[in-house]
Write a protein that holds these residues in place. Structure first.
Motif, PDB file in Angstrom:
ATOM      1  N   PHE A 266       0.828  -1.199   0.000  1.00 38.52           N
ATOM      2  CA  PHE A 266       0.000   0.000   0.000  1.00 38.52           C
ATOM      3  C   PHE A 266       0.868   1.255   0.000  1.00 38.52           C
ATOM      4  N   THR A 267       1.981   1.225   0.709  1.00 40.50           N
ATOM      5  CA  THR A 267       2.897   2.364   0.732  1.00 40.50           C
ATOM      6  C   THR A 267       3.460   2.653  -0.657  1.00 40.50           C
ATOM      7  N   ALA A 268       3.871   1.595  -1.354  1.00 35.85           N
ATOM      8  CA  ALA A 268       4.400   1.782  -2.703  1.00 35.85           C
ATOM      9  C   ALA A 268       3.334   2.348  -3.642  1.00 35.85           C
ATOM     10  N   TRP A 269       2.121   1.856  -3.506  1.00 33.86           N
ATOM     11  CA  TRP A 269       1.013   2.338  -4.348  1.00 33.86           C
ATOM     12  C   TRP A 269       0.705   3.801  -4.031  1.00 33.86           C
ATOM     13  N   ALA A 270       0.689   4.143  -2.740  1.00 40.99           N
ATOM     14  CA  ALA A 270       0.413   5.529  -2.348  1.00 40.99           C
ATOM     15  C   ALA A 270       1.490   6.468  -2.873  1.00 40.99           C
ATOM     16  N   ASP A 271       2.746   6.027  -2.839  1.00 39.92           N
ATOM     17  CA  ASP A 271       3.832   6.856  -3.363  1.00 39.92           C
ATOM     18  C   ASP A 271       3.653   7.098  -4.866  1.00 39.92           C
ATOM     19  N   LEU A 272       3.288   6.046  -5.598  1.00 36.53           N
ATOM     20  CA  LEU A 272       3.081   6.186  -7.035  1.00 36.53           C
ATOM     21  C   LEU A 272       1.926   7.155  -7.312  1.00 36.53           C
ATOM     22  N   ALA A 273       0.821   7.008  -6.590  1.00 29.73           N
ATOM     23  CA  ALA A 273      -0.328   7.891  -6.779  1.00 29.73           C
ATOM     24  C   ALA A 273       0.038   9.329  -6.433  1.00 29.73           C
ATOM     25  N   ASP A 274       0.817   9.514  -5.389  1.00 26.47           N
ATOM     26  CA  ASP A 274       1.236  10.864  -5.010  1.00 26.47           C
ATOM     27  C   ASP A 274       2.113  11.483  -6.095  1.00 26.47           C
ATOM     28  N   GLY A 275       2.949  10.658  -6.724  1.00 26.34           N
ATOM     29  CA  GLY A 275       3.769  11.168  -7.813  1.00 26.34           C
ATOM     30  C   GLY A 275       2.919  11.635  -8.986  1.00 26.34           C
ATOM     31  N   LEU A 276       1.889  10.875  -9.320  1.00 24.28           N
ATOM     32  CA  LEU A 276       0.991  11.291 -10.402  1.00 24.28           C
ATOM     33  C   LEU A 276       0.254  12.572 -10.031  1.00 24.28           C
TER      34      LEU A 276
END
Length: 932
Positions: free
Chosen positions: A839-849
């Motif tokens: 979930f942390t990795a996914w949240a980081d990716l979404a935050d980057g977008l």
């Protein structure tokens, strides 16, 4: 002294129901007080024509038939069954029965099934104590041979002279006036007894709540075996001395717009119709090449009952007809039963009072009727909002069923309340129905209601509306009921590819709505759907036919078609393929040997949720850990997935390709859909299945999910990467692109690149996003983005998503994410195979977008766009359209199209709304692409 002589003197236009002592008085008083009014029969295609039978003339005709009944030896107390289809035949005969003190029982013929018709007549003969059957010469010739059945031809009765001493029977209030057969198989229908007192109480209460007067003009098209037609649309207007217009079901169902033309031509003020006609009218209006010439401003009331009222259907009906003068408050969803003298509860606040609901409430009771909701199987009254059995009490409620003490006892509580068999809830005295207990399917201990599924499936392209039946079956050895979906189609008889697509659409719609697959899908011809005169499908009869083997040929034909469309059956080879086939079989609840090694997981019925279940089963059965979702999306068959697993982790390495093929069959122009702000494409999986055999459906997935992938550093880099990938898959246009939410801005930039390179983009869709996204992205700090991702994944509720950012903002990033995982439902985390690191990795990716979106400023133009707008995150839908979404007009050369779709921003493609959304989307794609 006769009743004619004893009635009150003429009093102008006073409502007859206020003076009547029994139902027969209603006609006598109307004939005396409003002799120029009556019943007009519109039985041809000409809407402006129709013979007017004044109330005095109706009284004379009824007295003549009564004389004929007397000549046949029928007298007070003898039940008369009326098998008469034409309204100008039925109504005089009906009044003859009432004037003579003979309980009338309407019936309908059962054509094309002589055995069943004979069984019905035999059962009715015993139940009604050997009634006299009055019918027309035409129908008499069709009657099956039933021993002991006494039949009278209406023409013979009408030819009788009226004797000077003919008296009208003075019925007592408690005497039975009307017997109505309930729906059910031929051997178990019951006869509801409605007394004179029941009917008079009902008419007075209805007239009061509807505000009916002698100045009204009413319209009926329903046949008289349905209690609403006879009571709501005939006795009620007669009871106030109003003029009424009657036509036949086939004239309306053959041309639904005739309903509107009759209202216009005769200045109708009140009518009754089930919800399904509103849907037919909506469809007919949408197919018109030009507007009708109509004035519907006279209509002040449409009572809609007999089935659940879909809010979207009613609202669309009101919207479509508003330009013709139809008032917004004209439609009243209603509830009533034969046992309550038809409509007795009315929703007077539709549609405003039902905003956001799928089905309209049925409202508040008429004066004199009481409602309570009790716990199922008990007598304890429930609090507001709690679901239980609906029970009624009042003077319009039947005393019970003729010659059926057991049914009468079962229908009433010990303290005299009528048990409707419906489940509902009360909210401030306003009743909403949840479903009818006998029209439910119980799967694994959970009740599912047939009408809910039927209303959803009717929206699918290729389904013939009002010919969908959801009913249970229980195969031998099964420990739970299973769901059967039968439907008629509008497809060409020889188009197997389209039928297969429709089978997949029906199956996926059921899975997404109810969470399990139907055990059987049955495409059937329309004539295979037994219906009541009101158009209600007799599900119990279809179940009995299925279980007796009547549909065996259709079942075999469907199985053969599916096998052919999947490319024939290919047996699994080797240990791994065999094991995978077993896992697929477990998921789809079929035998392992039914799984073809080359059939796509999605063509077999897999949904986005099943991908996650498959991941879990691969871990449990085969010890496969950390298999990327992308691996299943790109290798969906047993054979392809076997090859992918044998290749091991090396298959995950290599060049990033954003294209995820969700559906590859079909000859039409492919559709490319760009991911939302969370970067993932699972949101498109369920939508893509509706395009099987029609057009390929490719999704574009963000970079950064797989090991070693570096996220995009700019918006322009992302758009360029997607444009190159699209051209690699489809070198030249015309192109079809779309984007959901954040992805709409990306799709716009991709379209600009393609057009700059000389290619045509004939379809560019925005799924609920305006061109300016920077302001929204600026609102989203890391915790807002993480919370939105959690809501998108159904880890938290919408309300939690509103409250959590402020609560969690003081915490560290690690603590914020840990809290979201901690409060998420464990079963949902298991389904998603999601833990804190993932979930942390996914949240980081979404935050980057999100960060890329903060830098985005739209510029330039494309040719045109199709913008699909839903309920926004905040504010009204109309403001969202006018103040935000329409700003796309600044970025196109040609006019744009704006399409209203159901649902909210996060739910427009969810299980509840995807069927409607796909229908709108596919039609718009065809318009933009295939008409060129």
């Amino acid at each position: 002294m006769t009743i004619l002589e004893s009635l009150p003197a003429e009093t102008g236009v006073a409502p007859p129901a206020q003076e009547a002592r029994n139902v027969a008085d209603l006609l006598v008083l109307a004939a005396r007080q409003v002799p120029d009014r009556g019943v007009r029969y519109s039985l041809t295609g000409q809407v402006t024509e129709g013979r007017l039978q004044t109330y005095p003339e109706l009284l004379d005709d009824a007295r003549r038939i009564l004389a004929g009944l007397h000549a046949r030896g029928a007298g007070p107390g003898r039940t008369v069954a009326l098998l008469l289809e034409r309204p100008d035949e039925f109504l005089p005969a009906f009044w003859a029965c009432l004037l003579g003190g003979m309980p009338a029982c309407p019936m309908v013929p059962i054509r094309n099934d002589p055995q069943r018709w004979a069984a019905q007549l035999t059962h009715a003969g015993a139940l009604l104590d050997e009634p006299l059957l009055v019918t027309s010469g035409r129908l008499r010739a069709e009657l099956p041979d039933v021993p002991g059945l006494e039949v009278a031809d209406l023409a013979d009765l009408e030819a009788t002279s009226i004797p000077a001493d003919l008296e009208i029977h003075q019925a007592k209030p408690a005497d039975v006036a009307l017997l109505v057969l309930t729906s059910g198989s031929t051997g178990n229908s019951k006869a509801v007894m409605l007394s004179h007192a029941n009917l008079l109480a009902s008419m007075r209460a209805k007239a009061e709540v509807q505000g009916l007067t002698g100045e009204d003009v009413t319209l009926n098209w329903i046949s008289y075996d349905h209690v609403a037609a006879l009571l709501e649309a005939h006795l009620l207007p007669l009871s106030v001395g109003a003029t009424q217009l009657h036509t036949t079901p086939d004239t309306i169902l053959g041309d639904p717009l005739r309903f509107l033309r009759l209202i216009d031509a005769h200045r109708v003020t009140m009518t009754f119709t089930p919800n399904f006609l509103l849907g037919l009218i909506n469809r007919a209006l949408s197919q018109l090449p030009e507007d009708l010439r109509l004035d519907l401003s006279s209509l002040r009331r449409i009572i809609s009952g007999g089935e659940a009222n879909l809010v979207s259907t009613g609202a669309a009906f009101l919207d479509a007809l508003a330009p013709y003068g139809l008032d917004r408050g004209v439609l009243w969803p209603a509830f009533g039963m034969t046992e309550t003298c038809a409509g007795s509860i009315y929703n007077r606040t539709f549609p405003a009072g039902d905003a956001g609901a799928e089905f309209a409430a049925v409202g508040r009771p008429v004066t004199g009727l009481s409602i309570r909701v009790v716990e199922d199987g008990g007598h304890r009254s429930l609090a507001d909002g709690e679901v239980g059995e609906v029970q009624l009490y009042g003077p319009m409620v039947t005393e019970g069923y003729l010659n059926n003490n057991r049914a009468t006892e079962d229908a009433f509580t010990a303290d005299g309340w009528f048990r409707t068999g419906d489940l509902g809830r009360l909210t401030d005295g306003r009743l909403s129905l949840v479903g009818r207990s006998k029209d439910s399917i119980i799967v694994n201990g959970v009740n599912y209601f047939s009408h809910e599924m039927e209303s959803l499936l009717e929206e699918l392209d290729g389904i013939d509306k009002s010919y969908v039946a959801a009913f249970p079956t229980r195969p031998e050895g099964s420990d739970t009921e299973q769901l059967v979906i039968a439907f008629a189609t509008t497809l060409p008889a020889d188009d197997e590819a389209e039928l297969h697509r429709l089978l997949i659409a029906v199956r996926n719609s059921v899975v997404m709505a109810w969470g399990f697959r139907p055990s059987l899908l049955l495409p059937l011809p329309k004539e295979a759907f037994p219906k009541t005169s009101l158009g209600k499908i007799q599900r119990p009869l279809m179940r009995s036919r299925l279980e007796s083997g009547a549909y065996a040929a259709q079942q075999e034909a469907v199985a053969d078609l599916v096998t052919r469309q999947l490319g024939g059956h290919v047996a699994p080879e080797g240990e791994l393929e065999t094991a995978l086939a077993g896992i697929y079989a477990e998921l789809f609840e079929v035998a392992p040997d039914a799984i073809s090694a080359t059939a796509s997981f999605f063509d077999l019925g897999g949904t986005s949720l099943d991908i996650l279940r498959l991941k879990r089963l691969l871990g449990v059965r085969l010890g496969v850990e950390d298999l990327p979702v992308l691996a299943i999306l790109t290798a969906p068959s047993v054979r392809a997935l076997s090859g992918r697993l044998e290749a091991g982790s090396a298959a995950d390495e290599g060049v990033y390709d954003p294209i995820v093929p969700l559906q590859t069959s079909g000859e039409k122009t492919p559709l490319f859909c760009v991911h939302p702000g969370v970067g993932e494409v699972l949101v498109f999986v369920n939508l893509a299945k509706y395009f099987v055999h029609e057009r390929p459906f490719y999704a574009l997935r963000a970079r950064g999910f797989n090991p070693g992938e570096k996220p995009f550093e700019s918006f322009a880099e992302m758009a360029r990467s997607y444009a190159d990938a699209i051209r690699a898959k489809q070198p030249h246009g015309p192109y079809a692109l779309a984007g959901y939410s954040f992805g709409a801005a990306v799709a716009f930039e991709v379209a600009k690149l393609l057009e700059a390179e000389g290619e045509r983009v004939d379809f560019l869709g925005s799924f609920n996003l305006p061109p300016h996204i920077k302001y929204r992205m600026d609102e989203l700090d890391f915790i807002e983005t993480a919370v939105n991702l959690a809501m998108f994944l159904d880890l938290i509720s919408k309300q939690q998503a509103k409250e959590l950012p402020e609560q969690l903002r003081p915490l560290s990033k690690e603590e914020q994410l840990a809290h979201l995982i901690r409060i998420a439902p464990p079963e949902r985390l298991a389904e998603l195979d999601l833990d804190l690191p993932r979930f942390t990795a996914w949240a980081d990716l979404a935050d980057g977008l999100t960060g890329l979106g903060r830098t985005y400023q739209p510029s330039g133009q494309v040719r045109s766009m199709s913008i699909f707008y839903a309920i926004p995150l905040r504010g009204t839908k109309q403001d969202w359209l006018n103040k935000e979404v329409r700003r796309w007009d600044d970025f196109t050369v040609e006019p744009n199209r704006f399409l209203d779709v159901p649902g909210e921003h996060y739910t427009l493609m969810g299980p509840k709304h995807v069927a409607n959304f796909q229908s709108i989307l596919r039609a718009e794609l065809d318009r933009a692409l295939d008409a060129k």
